[in-house]
Motif scaffolding. Structure first.
Motif, PDB file in Angstrom:
ATOM      1  N   HIS A  63      99.223 134.726  85.994  1.00 46.73           N
ATOM      2  CA  HIS A  63     100.074 133.611  86.386  1.00 46.73           C
ATOM      3  C   HIS A  63     101.225 133.430  85.385  1.00 46.73           C
ATOM      4  O   HIS A  63     102.385 133.250  85.774  1.00 46.73           O
ATOM      5  CB  HIS A  63      99.236 132.332  86.470  1.00 46.73           C
ATOM      6  CG  HIS A  63     100.024 131.122  86.859  1.00 46.73           C
ATOM      7  ND1 HIS A  63     100.530 130.940  88.132  1.00 46.73           N
ATOM      8  CD2 HIS A  63     100.408 130.040  86.149  1.00 46.73           C
ATOM      9  CE1 HIS A  63     101.195 129.804  88.172  1.00 46.73           C
ATOM     10  NE2 HIS A  63     101.131 129.236  86.985  1.00 46.73           N
ATOM     11  N   GLU A  64     100.906 133.529  84.087  1.00 45.04           N
ATOM     12  CA  GLU A  64     101.933 133.381  83.057  1.00 45.04           C
ATOM     13  C   GLU A  64     102.967 134.502  83.147  1.00 45.04           C
ATOM     14  O   GLU A  64     104.166 134.275  83.063  1.00 45.04           O
ATOM     15  CB  GLU A  64     101.278 133.387  81.672  1.00 45.04           C
ATOM     16  CG  GLU A  64     102.240 133.021  80.561  1.00 45.04           C
ATOM     17  CD  GLU A  64     101.538 132.918  79.223  1.00 45.04           C
ATOM     18  OE1 GLU A  64     102.150 133.328  78.241  1.00 45.04           O
ATOM     19  OE2 GLU A  64     100.397 132.446  79.177  1.00 45.04           O
ATOM     20  N   ALA A  83      94.923 133.483  84.538  1.00 47.23           N
ATOM     21  CA  ALA A  83      95.904 132.720  83.757  1.00 47.23           C
ATOM     22  C   ALA A  83      96.974 133.654  83.179  1.00 47.23           C
ATOM     23  O   ALA A  83      98.167 133.317  83.187  1.00 47.23           O
ATOM     24  CB  ALA A  83      95.205 131.962  82.629  1.00 47.23           C
ATOM     25  N   GLN A 136     105.269 133.907  86.011  1.00 49.83           N
ATOM     26  CA  GLN A 136     106.258 132.864  85.699  1.00 49.83           C
ATOM     27  C   GLN A 136     107.397 133.434  84.853  1.00 49.83           C
ATOM     28  O   GLN A 136     108.564 133.114  85.077  1.00 49.83           O
ATOM     29  CB  GLN A 136     105.589 131.712  84.957  1.00 49.83           C
ATOM     30  CG  GLN A 136     104.794 130.804  85.861  1.00 49.83           C
ATOM     31  CD  GLN A 136     104.238 129.619  85.100  1.00 49.83           C
ATOM     32  OE1 GLN A 136     103.851 129.736  83.945  1.00 49.83           O
ATOM     33  NE2 GLN A 136     104.211 128.479  85.750  1.00 49.83           N
ATOM     34  N   VAL A 137     107.041 134.273  83.870  1.00 46.54           N
ATOM     35  CA  VAL A 137     108.058 134.892  83.016  1.00 46.54           C
ATOM     36  C   VAL A 137     108.990 135.750  83.867  1.00 46.54           C
ATOM     37  O   VAL A 137     110.219 135.685  83.746  1.00 46.54           O
ATOM     38  CB  VAL A 137     107.412 135.731  81.889  1.00 46.54           C
ATOM     39  CG1 VAL A 137     108.445 136.617  81.206  1.00 46.54           C
ATOM     40  CG2 VAL A 137     106.737 134.824  80.884  1.00 46.54           C
TER      41      VAL A 137
END
Ligand code: FES
Length: 153
Positions: free
Chosen positions: A12-13, A9, A16-17
């Protein structure tokens, strides 16, 4: 290895950033003087300009990280750490001072004052005192309206 920590997670975050940062940088590619517009967009998107963002911006613009950091630290609108952006920025430049902004500040409760940042001119000099909250400008402020805006921010 930390048990129960969700690396997937977090990764993944982070991805995305970085994707969002790439989109912001690409939007200003080829533009003359892209650093300030990129920094404004990054600040608006993430609430601050992180170390990782500064490195990515520096690499994309062929600048040193110190050059990017110098700009971030010079301007009050940019913050290298999260949580430092005041919810409301009140204009305290000359025209708003002449229209009584300091008296409004003096009337604010102490708890509200810490939520108020400063900006120097919002282009609403003839209808000041003025403030900006979340990209929306407010003019002709009186004490009651300023308190309302601070409470809602
Ligand atoms: S001086 Fe306050 S808006 Fe210009």
């Amino acid at each position: 290895m930390l048990i129960g920590f969700d690396w997937k997670a977090v990764w993944h975050e982070l991805a995305q950033v970085m994707d969002r940062l790439d989109v912001i940088i690409a939007a200003h590619a080829g533009r003359e003087g892209p650093l300030l517009p990129i920094l404004h967009d990054v600040q608006a998107a993430f609430g601050h300009v992180s170390e990782d963002s500064m490195r990515a911006i520096a690499a994309a613009l062929n600048l040193s990280r110190a050059e990017v950091y110098g700009v971030v630290s010079f301007y009050h609108d940019f913050h290298a750490e999260p949580g430092h952006s005041p919810a409301l920025r009140l204009c305290r430049a000359e025209a708003c001072q002449a229209r009584g902004v300091e008296a409004l500040v003096a009337e604010l409760p102490a708890a509200a004052r810490v939520k108020v940042g400063t900006v120097y001119c919002l282009g609403l000099c003839s209808v000041g005192p003025a403030a900006i909250v979340g990209g929306t400008v407010h003019a002709r402020l009186d004490a009651a309206r300023l308190v309302e805006l601070v409470d809602a921010a």
